[in-house]
Design a protein around this motif. Structure first.
Motif: not given
Length: 449
Positions: A357-365
């Motif tokens: 239930a968790q996603c991370q954007s390439i920008v944030t990472w």
């Protein structure tokens, strides 16, 4: 055509009739009456004393007068003949010029059809429809059915929420891509019309060419030039995982995508905002030349009001100001381009699942590591790691960081991005980098994360 010919020849006929009339009236009537006069009986034609005296004194006077009148008529005929001839020549010249231009126009249309792509040059059963900005060919459904082998599954090139894309082979063995749009209500119909309207007037080496379209019952079809290497998304995240994309090829793709975007922003009037720029909408031909595609959501500058434009886009590429406030500008496309640049750099998807239930954007990472030169080499796609000059790597990372700034005003114009990328691409690939300038990889081998 016949009516115009009659209209042009009418003045010539009128002049000819006028000449005939003048000629008929120019006969020496007095001379004839004088010659025939002796044959008349004196009892039927009384001669007055004055006439008799005149005839006795100068018997050739009437002949001289008739001859003078005849010479006068000849002087009148010369300018009339000259004027009519000149008028005829002028009219015929205009007629020949008009016929020549008509033939030239017909030839130019035929040439444009032959040069407009693999379909238009071959199919004679096409008809043109006029859109808001230009014209586009309508292709008969039976031709699409035959070219795709009745839309056989083995001809499917791709699939998405819109429908499927099929490989089409026409009678002369020329290839095209046919996008079959399943019925999706008013939104799908509006996107179809929007794409046809825009692509019918846009011509650029880095924007996909629309060959034609078709509407069959409730299904709509768009026919494009075939891009043999598919989408950038497939190349990066598909089975090959970017193995065919070297550092220089990736920079070439970024440069050409920027050129296509710059054309939309700077050279279209009014400017066009793509609104759905992403790696799946950057298509690659057999030589990895990049072209922007899928203009169904594109809008022209000035029409991007929040009240009349539905919020659309793809998660991971949508600029924060558009997502939160509905504010859409050319800088929204620049943000999406920055995400694509990060994909090329790192080989990662724009959004990745960290947990169910968790996603991370390439920008944030990536943002914290993009600005740290000691960490940057470690996040580069392993396929191209250690294959580029580190100075070039730092420069691309800096451009990407600027493009994905949260504040739109901090992002560069796409023209500035374009100028930053040109020196990083070899001359033979469309940039300004000389092969001798391309340094060997330097720096220590990156360590694992």
């Amino acid at each position: 055509m016949k009516g115009l010919l009659l209209l042009l020849l009418l003045p010539i006929w009128t002049s000819c009739l006028l000449l005939l009339s003048v000629l008929s009236n120019a006969r020496p009537v007095p001379l004839i009456s004088t010659i025939s006069a002796p044959a008349l009986s004196p009892e039927h034609e009384p001669v007055s004393p004055i006439s008799a005296t005149t005839a006795a004194i100068s018997p050739g006077m009437q002949e001289v007068r008739a001859e003078q009148r005849h010479h006068s008529d000849k002087k009148l005929l010369i300018p009339l003949i000259f004027t009519s001839s000149a008028l005829g020549i002028i009219m015929l010249s205009f007629l020949f010029l008009w016929v020549y231009r008509l033939k030239s126009s017909s030839n130019s249309v035929q040439k444009s059809l032959q040069n407009s792509g693999p379909i238009l040059g071959r199919l004679n059963s096409l008809r043109m429809t006029t859109t808001k900005n230009g014209s586009v060919s309508v292709i008969e459904y039976r031709l699409l059915e035959a070219a795709t082998n009745n839309f056989r599954e083995s001809n499917i090139l791709g699939e998405g929420g819109f429908g499927r894309v099929y490989k089409a082979r026409f009678d002369d063995n020329r290839l095209a891509a046919v996008k079959k749009l399943e019925s999706g209500g008013q939104d799908a119909e509006k996107e179809f019309e929007n794409e046809v309207d825009l692509l019918s007037c846009i011509r650029h080496p880095n924007i996909i060419s629309l060959m034609g379209h078709c509407i069959h019952k409730q299904t709509r079809f768009l026919v494009y030039e075939l891009m043999q290497n598919g989408s950038l998304e497939t190349q990066l995240h598909g089975p090959s995982h970017g193995s065919a994309l070297t550092w220089h090829i990736r920079m070439k793709i970024a440069l050409e995508a920027a050129r296509g975007l710059e054309y939309l922003h700077e050279h279209c009037n009014p400017p066009v905002i793509h609104r759905d720029l992403k790696s799946s909408n950057i298509l690659l031909d057999s030589n990895f030349n990049a072209k922007l595609s899928d203009f169904g959501l594109a809008v022209t500058a000035g029409a991007q009001n929040k009240n009349n434009i539905k919020l659309s886009g793809t998660l991971g590429y949508v600029a924060p100001e558009y997502l939160l406030d509905g504010k859409l500008t050319e800088k929204s496309d620049v943000y999406a381009f920055g995400v694509v640049l990060l994909e090329l750099l790192m080989g990662r998807k724009p959004v990745e699942k960290m947990a169910p239930a968790q996603c991370q954007s390439i920008v944030t990472w990536a943002m914290p590591q993009l600005t740290d030169r000691s960490k940057l080499p470690n996040i580069v796609d392993p396929v191209i790691r250690n294959t580029m000059d580190l100075k070039h790597l730092y420069q691309v990372a800096a451009v990407a960081v600027l493009c994905v700034q949260p504040e739109p005003s901090y992002r560069p114009l796409i023209t500035d991005v374009l100028h930053s990328l040109i020196p990083l691409v070899p001359v033979e690939l469309g940039g300004a980098l000389r092969v001798t300038e391309s340094s060997h990889p330097v720096g220590p081998k990156p360590t694992a994360n």
